[in-house]
Design a protein around this motif. Structure first.
Motif, PDB file in Angstrom:
ATOM      1  N   ASP A 174      14.753  -8.712  -3.190  1.00 39.25           N
ATOM      2  CA  ASP A 174      15.131  -7.513  -3.919  1.00 39.25           C
ATOM      3  C   ASP A 174      15.131  -6.235  -3.093  1.00 39.25           C
ATOM      4  N   LYS A 233      23.059  -2.287  -6.291  1.00 33.72           N
ATOM      5  CA  LYS A 233      23.229  -3.374  -5.335  1.00 33.72           C
ATOM      6  C   LYS A 233      24.708  -3.469  -4.978  1.00 33.72           C
ATOM      7  N   GLN A 251      18.388  -6.555 -10.668  1.00 34.09           N
ATOM      8  CA  GLN A 251      17.820  -7.229  -9.507  1.00 34.09           C
ATOM      9  C   GLN A 251      18.799  -8.358  -9.150  1.00 34.09           C
ATOM     10  N   TRP A 252      18.740  -8.826  -7.911  1.00 38.00           N
ATOM     11  CA  TRP A 252      19.627  -9.932  -7.502  1.00 38.00           C
ATOM     12  C   TRP A 252      19.435 -11.164  -8.388  1.00 38.00           C
TER      13      TRP A 252
END
Length: 166
Positions: A103, A3, A147-148
């Motif tokens: 996500d 990310k 994941q965020w």
């Protein structure tokens, strides 16, 4: 999956000391700020134009900065999402926005205000990002294997800094 988060401090706006009837929230970019935001957007377009989501404070100066940067990277300005938590909610408000990014988004931008945005950048990374962010500056952080909604303190790595000011 990696990310990428791009944390942007708004460009130069009207000085609240010179205004008598304008609320802080409504302060607009001055011409210098417009140029700074355009310069930052151009630098970002050459560096990393694949931003998939932009979240901005609803304050005029932040939203204008987000819009100008978006135009430079060919991001649809109608898709900029205004998030109330990015104005006056402290770093916790920024984390709330970060943790709710869908996500499927890999590359996101958050546009906000000091001092909260500088504290937020420091909070997220294990690296020294250099203290207070300058107006019209961007910090690029990377997160590997998260994941965020899992992101929190010291999980990000500092990748780069871009500036639109001189």
């Amino acid at each position: 999956m990696k990310k990428n988060l791009f944390i942007v401090r708004h460009a130069t706006a009207e000085d609240i000391g010179n205004l008598t009837v304008v609320r802080d929230f409504d302060r607009e970019l001055v011409s210098k700020g417009i140029m700074e935001a355009a310069k930052l957007g151009k630098a970002l377009s050459e560096y990393f134009p694949e931003i998939q989501a932009i979240y901005s404070s609803g304050a005029a100066r932040a939203l204008s900065t987000a819009t100008i940067v978006a135009e430079q990277i060919k991001f649809d300005t109608e898709k900029i999402e205004i998030k109330d938590a990015l104005y006056g909610s402290g770093p916790r408000g920024y984390l709330e926005v970060l943790n709710t990014i869908p996500d499927e988004i890999e590359n996101a931008m958050i546009v906000g205000h000091n001092p909260d945005i500088s504290y937020f950048a420091d909070y997220l990374t294990r690296d020294d990002v250099g203290g207070s962010m300058k107006k019209a500056s961007l910090i690029h952080l990377g997160f590997e294997g998260f994941q965020w909604n899992e992101l929190s303190q010291h999980l990000g790595g500092f990748i780069n800094r871009l500036e639109g000011s001189h």
